[in-house]
Write an enzyme that holds these catalytic residues in place. Structure first.
Site, PDB file in Angstrom:
ATOM      1  N   HIS A   5     -39.164 -93.167  69.544  1.00 51.65           N
ATOM      2  CA  HIS A   5     -38.861 -94.076  68.434  1.00 51.65           C
ATOM      3  C   HIS A   5     -37.645 -94.909  68.811  1.00 51.65           C
ATOM      4  CE1 HIS A   5     -36.180 -90.658  67.612  1.00 51.65           C
ATOM      5  NE2 HIS A   5     -35.391 -91.512  66.994  1.00 51.65           N
ATOM      6  N   GLU A  25     -32.922 -96.860  72.600  1.00 53.64           N
ATOM      7  CA  GLU A  25     -31.613 -96.688  71.960  1.00 53.64           C
ATOM      8  C   GLU A  25     -30.477 -96.749  72.979  1.00 53.64           C
ATOM      9  OE1 GLU A  25     -32.000 -93.154  69.577  1.00 53.64           O
ATOM     10  OE2 GLU A  25     -33.477 -94.102  68.276  1.00 53.64           O
ATOM     11  N   HIS A  74     -27.701 -88.245  65.345  1.00 50.13           N
ATOM     12  CA  HIS A  74     -29.081 -88.031  64.916  1.00 50.13           C
ATOM     13  C   HIS A  74     -29.191 -87.806  63.409  1.00 50.13           C
ATOM     14  CE1 HIS A  74     -33.161 -86.509  64.695  1.00 50.13           C
ATOM     15  NE2 HIS A  74     -32.706 -85.416  64.117  1.00 50.13           N
ATOM     16  N   ASP A 104     -27.844 -87.389  70.649  1.00 55.10           N
ATOM     17  CA  ASP A 104     -29.047 -87.472  69.817  1.00 55.10           C
ATOM     18  C   ASP A 104     -29.661 -86.073  69.829  1.00 55.10           C
ATOM     19  OD1 ASP A 104     -31.062 -88.449  68.252  1.00 55.10           O
ATOM     20  OD2 ASP A 104     -31.420 -90.232  69.417  1.00 55.10           O
ATOM     21  N   HIS A 108     -33.905 -90.057  73.892  1.00 50.89           N
ATOM     22  CA  HIS A 108     -35.373 -90.047  73.966  1.00 50.89           C
ATOM     23  C   HIS A 108     -35.883 -91.456  74.245  1.00 50.89           C
ATOM     24  CE1 HIS A 108     -35.153 -92.066  70.154  1.00 50.89           C
ATOM     25  NE2 HIS A 108     -34.184 -91.214  69.865  1.00 50.89           N
ATOM     26  N   GLU A 112     -33.707 -85.539  70.279  1.00 45.40           N
ATOM     27  CA  GLU A 112     -35.111 -85.432  70.706  1.00 45.40           C
ATOM     28  C   GLU A 112     -35.258 -85.230  72.207  1.00 45.40           C
ATOM     29  OE1 GLU A 112     -34.008 -87.791  68.627  1.00 45.40           O
ATOM     30  OE2 GLU A 112     -35.196 -87.678  66.775  1.00 45.40           O
TER      31      GLU A 112
HETATM   32 ZN    ZN Z   1     -32.672 -91.359  68.487  1.00 39.91          ZN
END
Ligand code: ZN
Length: 275
Positions: free
Chosen positions: A116, A135, A60, A8, A104, A10
């Site tokens: 998120h 996630e 991402h 990802d 994240h 973040e």
């Molecule tokens: Zn993500």
């Protein structure tokens, strides 16, 4: 030894703002460079522990954040949009281990940088078997299906903490401490890469002794949306039950099918997101 890396962005050290992770952002080039360095550190650490085949699945946004030529040559690169298994595309039972790099925290976490869960414009919270899931836990459903252990996760402190209930044996490398959704204290990028390299080596060395994700089956996934319309729309998909004005649940004994249903919900509700 075969390793699958889901990257990802973040959770990368130094990244604290959407404009560093979106292709249109002024600082995106910096963001993708910092991410590339961390992914390469994970690859180097894994290669040092005997990984011979490494697949990096860019996870991402439109999933083309790494520059192919800048990626360590020991890895192949799976990138681009519309992947049926999204953040876990490419994983199968022939792999020995999974790494989750630059992950994240979930949208509901108290302190989590750029928090998120898949879509910040649609998903308010997800729970897996009653426990708040980010996630890492959702993606772990695919690893569970293939019986492959998730042995390394990197990101902020919230990421490490929320993964723990589902991945109790995971090696967590914390590269920044979240203050708010838009502020964090990061390690120097070089130091972050050093820790990731060492963590990757340790994690892969003991991969054979790590169990697949600890998610009891049949599993129930509860998704709370920002709006009731999104919950209603989700019930167009077979197996999705309305559990409240903005809440739906899905129960399944097949973790891969459960993940696919979730991904379908995410794709479907994009059509009524308000910007
Ligand atoms: Zn993500």
């Amino acid at each position: 030894m075969k390793l699958f890396i889901s990257s990802d962005i973040e959770g990368t050290a130094g990244i604290v703002d959407w404009q560093q992770v979106r292709a249109s952002g002024a600082d995106y080039e910096l963001g993708r460079q910092l991410l590339t360095d961390e992914v390469n550190a994970a690859i180097e650490g894994a290669a040092g522990a005997g990984a011979t085949h490494i697949l990096v699945n860019d996870s991402h946004s439109t999933m083309q954040n790494l520059r192919p030529g800048a990626l360590h040559h020991n890895a192949s690169y799976l990138s681009g949009r519309h992947k049926p298994l999204y953040m876990m595309e490419g994983l199968d039972a022939t792999f020995d281990a999974v790494f989750m790099v630059a992950y994240h925290g979930a949208i509901g976490a108290e302190h989590a940088i750029l928090s998120h869960t898949y879509n910040p414009l649609a998903v308010w919270e997800t729970r897996l078997n009653g426990v708040v899931a980010g996630e890492s836990a959702l993606n772990a459903l695919v690893a569970l299906h293939h019986r492959v252990p998730v042995v390394l996760i990197t990101g902020d402190d919230a990421t490490a903490e929320e993964a723990r209930p589902f991945l109790p044996e995971v090696e967590a490398v914390v590269v920044k401490r979240s203050i708010t959704r838009f502020a964090a204290e990061s390690l120097h990028p070089d130091r972050a890469c050093e820790l990731i390299r060492d963590g990757a080596t340790r994690a892969l060395a003991r991969a054979g002794a790590v169990s697949p994700p600890a998610i009891e089956l049949p599993a129930t996934l509860e998704v709370t949306f920002l709006t009731a319309d999104m919950a209603e729309m989700s019930t167009w998909i077979r197996g999705v039950e309305r559990a409240g004005a903005r809440v739906v649940t899905i129960t399944d004994d097949d973790p891969l099918r459960l993940y696919r249903t979730f991904v379908t919900i995410i794709s479907l509700t994009r059509s009524i997101v308000e910007r």
